[in-house]
Enzyme design. Structure first.
Site, PDB file in Angstrom:
ATOM      1  N   TYR A   1      -1.128   0.030  10.420  1.00 22.21           N
ATOM      2  CA  TYR A   1      -1.395  -0.966   9.393  1.00 22.21           C
ATOM      3  C   TYR A   1      -0.266   0.156   8.184  1.00 22.21           C
ATOM      4  CZ  TYR A   1      -2.672  -1.327   4.436  1.00 22.21           C
ATOM      5  OH  TYR A   1      -3.970  -1.603   3.053  1.00 22.21           O
TER       6      TYR A   1
ATOM      7  N   LYS B   1       2.404  -2.269   6.380  1.00 23.40           N
ATOM      8  CA  LYS B   1       3.293  -1.861   5.110  1.00 23.40           C
ATOM      9  C   LYS B   1       4.404  -1.611   4.614  1.00 23.40           C
ATOM     10  CE  LYS B   1      -0.956  -3.932   3.278  1.00 23.40           C
ATOM     11  NZ  LYS B   1      -1.067  -4.967   2.845  1.00 23.40           N
TER      12      LYS B   1
ATOM     13  N   SER C   1       0.762  -1.043  -0.150  1.00 20.03           N
ATOM     14  CA  SER C   1      -0.101   0.130  -0.275  1.00 20.03           C
ATOM     15  C   SER C   1       0.665   1.629   0.276  1.00 20.03           C
ATOM     16  CB  SER C   1      -0.855   0.048   1.479  1.00 20.03           C
ATOM     17  OG  SER C   1      -1.234   1.227   1.584  1.00 20.03           O
TER      18      SER C   1
HETATM   19  N1  LIG Z   1      -8.584  -1.194  -1.545  1.00 18.30           N
HETATM   20  C1  LIG Z   1      -7.752  -0.272  -1.393  1.00 18.30           C
HETATM   21  O1  LIG Z   1      -7.859   0.916  -1.626  1.00 18.30           O
HETATM   22  C2  LIG Z   1      -5.870  -1.213  -1.368  1.00 18.30           C
HETATM   23  C3  LIG Z   1      -5.549   0.118  -0.736  1.00 18.30           C
HETATM   24  C4  LIG Z   1      -3.990  -0.162  -1.524  1.00 18.30           C
HETATM   25  C5  LIG Z   1      -3.799  -1.547  -0.366  1.00 18.30           C
HETATM   26  N2  LIG Z   1      -4.824  -2.506  -0.235  1.00 18.30           N
HETATM   27  C6  LIG Z   1      -3.928  -3.593   0.428  1.00 18.30           C
HETATM   28  O2  LIG Z   1      -4.864  -4.649  -1.379  1.00 18.30           O
HETATM   29  C7  LIG Z   1      -5.732  -6.071  -0.392  1.00 18.30           C
HETATM   30  C8  LIG Z   1      -7.105  -6.393  -0.572  1.00 18.30           C
HETATM   31  O3  LIG Z   1      -7.294  -5.157   0.385  1.00 18.30           O
HETATM   32  P1  LIG Z   1      -8.942  -5.212   0.059  1.00 18.30           P
HETATM   33  O4  LIG Z   1      -9.303  -3.678   0.229  1.00 18.30           O
HETATM   34  O5  LIG Z   1      -9.561  -6.161  -0.861  1.00 18.30           O
HETATM   35  O6  LIG Z   1      -9.268  -5.503   1.595  1.00 18.30           O
HETATM   36  P2  LIG Z   1     -10.821  -6.330   1.806  1.00 18.30           P
HETATM   37  O7  LIG Z   1     -12.046  -6.547   0.683  1.00 18.30           O
HETATM   38  O8  LIG Z   1     -10.569  -6.126   4.182  1.00 18.30           O
HETATM   39  O9  LIG Z   1     -10.549  -7.638   2.086  1.00 18.30           O
HETATM   40  C9  LIG Z   1      -9.582  -8.210   2.923  1.00 18.30           C
HETATM   41  C10 LIG Z   1      -9.124  -9.910   1.945  1.00 18.30           C
HETATM   42  O10 LIG Z   1      -7.655 -10.114   3.265  1.00 18.30           O
HETATM   43  C11 LIG Z   1      -7.684 -11.850   3.860  1.00 18.30           C
HETATM   44  N3  LIG Z   1      -7.259 -11.882   5.256  1.00 18.30           N
HETATM   45  C12 LIG Z   1      -7.537 -11.066   6.422  1.00 18.30           C
HETATM   46  N4  LIG Z   1      -7.108 -11.505   7.204  1.00 18.30           N
HETATM   47  C13 LIG Z   1      -6.702 -12.695   6.496  1.00 18.30           C
HETATM   48  C14 LIG Z   1      -5.991 -13.542   7.508  1.00 18.30           C
HETATM   49  N5  LIG Z   1      -5.265 -13.731   8.290  1.00 18.30           N
HETATM   50  N6  LIG Z   1      -5.153 -15.286   6.119  1.00 18.30           N
HETATM   51  C15 LIG Z   1      -5.980 -14.580   4.842  1.00 18.30           C
HETATM   52  N7  LIG Z   1      -6.128 -13.641   4.542  1.00 18.30           N
HETATM   53  C16 LIG Z   1      -7.004 -12.604   5.201  1.00 18.30           C
HETATM   54  C17 LIG Z   1     -10.014 -11.109   3.584  1.00 18.30           C
HETATM   55  O11 LIG Z   1     -10.183 -12.396   4.006  1.00 18.30           O
HETATM   56  P3  LIG Z   1     -11.927 -12.954   5.746  1.00 18.30           P
HETATM   57  O12 LIG Z   1     -12.914 -12.699   4.286  1.00 18.30           O
HETATM   58  O13 LIG Z   1     -10.937 -14.492   6.031  1.00 18.30           O
HETATM   59  O14 LIG Z   1     -11.654 -11.681   6.210  1.00 18.30           O
HETATM   60  C18 LIG Z   1     -10.357 -10.898   2.638  1.00 18.30           C
HETATM   61  O15 LIG Z   1     -10.522 -12.022   1.424  1.00 18.30           O
HETATM   62  C19 LIG Z   1      -4.615  -5.830   0.974  1.00 18.30           C
HETATM   63  O16 LIG Z   1      -3.443  -6.682   1.617  1.00 18.30           O
HETATM   64  C20 LIG Z   1      -4.731  -3.989   1.413  1.00 18.30           C
HETATM   65  O17 LIG Z   1      -3.666  -3.795   2.510  1.00 18.30           O
HETATM   66  C21 LIG Z   1      -6.134  -2.126  -0.659  1.00 18.30           C
END
Ligand SMILES: NC(=O)c1ccc[n+]([C@@H]2O[C@H](COP(=O)([O-])OP(=O)(O)OC[C@H]3O[C@@H](n4cnc5c(N)ncnc54)[C@H](OP(=O)(O)O)[C@@H]3O)[C@@H](O)[C@H]2O)c1
Length: 269
Positions: A166, A170, A147
């Site tokens: 967080y 990262k 991120s």
């Molecule tokens: N969305 C953004 O704007 C954004 C920006 C920068 C970076 N990111 C990064 O992109 C990635 C995905 O983000 P997202 O926005 O799609 O988040 P999200 O919709 O909240 O999904 C998070 C995912 O992580 C899984 N997870 C959480 N804890 C876990 C564990 N202990 N073991 C395995 N899986 C686990 C969740 O599974 P469960 O269903 O089991 O909880 C879910 O599939 C993350 O690494 C996040 O930091 C996102």
């Protein structure tokens, strides 16, 4: 038949990787989830016939080793692309600045521990479990979804003092990825820390955004306009994943260990 392993694929960006990659019937896609039932039902309903769902938790090395074993049986021993996407996120902390933890030290430690455990140690557990499969591939690419929140220049220039544990996790995982890059350059394995951009993952569409969610994104939008004045707000997962896959395709051993955005640059939004 290229094989892709997405760790943490139950929803959001992870699930979109399954959907986008499954459009090519020659791909074999493994998605992991902590709770297999609901995602398996979703995959079946969405007719993602080349997607296999396996149980794994980033907090549990043994579950990741078991998942690697199951993956090996499906793919014939190799994994071409390992994408570690899952992360511990806590929206409640999105507004907390470092000084807000005064008097809440135990809470800070608990949140730091959870963030570092899943987002850093969990990534190490996942990579170590799947590395034998990656080594058997010709492609040999390992991608960790990071991120811009972990980028010091962005924090200072955009003025982002929130999401403390967080962001720390990262930044730390970028270091971990660079260490892996050095360790395995001679074996031809390419590593990348990849920021997906700002992506709407809490709801399925812009229309479904609640007033609270709109306010949360407006706050972030204002901050990121300090570094990108034309920034319009979050993308939908489909757009982000398409862009990320282009960056992943361009990854080579020459730029192993890089920390890049969905644009393949240091432009984060
Ligand atoms: N969305 C953004 O704007 C954004 C920006 C920068 C970076 N990111 C990064 O992109 C990635 C995905 O983000 P997202 O926005 O799609 O988040 P999200 O919709 O909240 O999904 C998070 C995912 O992580 C899984 N997870 C959480 N804890 C876990 C564990 N202990 N073991 C395995 N899986 C686990 C969740 O599974 P469960 O269903 O089991 O909880 C879910 O599939 C993350 O690494 C996040 O930091 C996102």
């Amino acid at each position: 038949m290229p094989s892709y392993v997405i760790i943490g694929a139950s929803r959001g960006i992870g699930y979109q990787f399954l959907k986008t990659l499954s459009r090519d019937p020659s791909n074999i896609i493994i998605g992991t989830a902590r709770n297999v039932g609901p995602i398996q039902a979703k995959v079946t309903a969405d007719k993602l016939t080349n997607v296999h769902i396996i149980e794994a938790d980033l907090d549990s090395p043994s579950s990741l080793h078991a998942a690697a074993g199951q993956t090996s049986k499906i793919t014939g021993g190799a994994a071409d692309y390992l994408i570690v996407n899952g992360a511990y996120l806590n929206d409640h902390l999105a507004a907390f600045k470092p000084y807000d933890f005064l008097g809440k030290e135990e809470y800070f430690m608990e949140q730091l521990d959870r963030s570092m455990h899943t987002n850093v140690a969990g990534v190490l557990f996942a990579i170590n479990a799947f590395l034998p499969l990656v080594k058997k591939s010709i492609v040999k690419k390992v991608i960790v979804i990071s991120s811009a929140m972990g980028d010091i220049d962005t924090i200072l220039e955009a003025g982002v003092d929130v999401s403390v544990p967080y962001s720390m996790s990262k930044a730390a995982v970028n270091i971990l990825v660079a260490k892996y890059a050095v360790s395995f350059k001679n074996e031809g394995i390419s590593f990348l820390s990849l920021c997906p951009g700002m992506v709407l993952t809490q709801v399925e569409s812009y229309e479904a955004m609640t007033p609270e969610l709109i306010a949360q994104y407006d706050f972030l939008k204002q901050l990121f306009r300090n570094i990108a004045p034309d920034f319009k707000g979050p993308m939908l997962p489909e757009e982000s994943v398409e862009k990320q896959l282009k960056v992943i395709n361009n990854l080579s051993i020459e730029n192993t260990g890089a920390y890049l955005s969905h644009k393949g640059t240091k432009e984060w939004v």
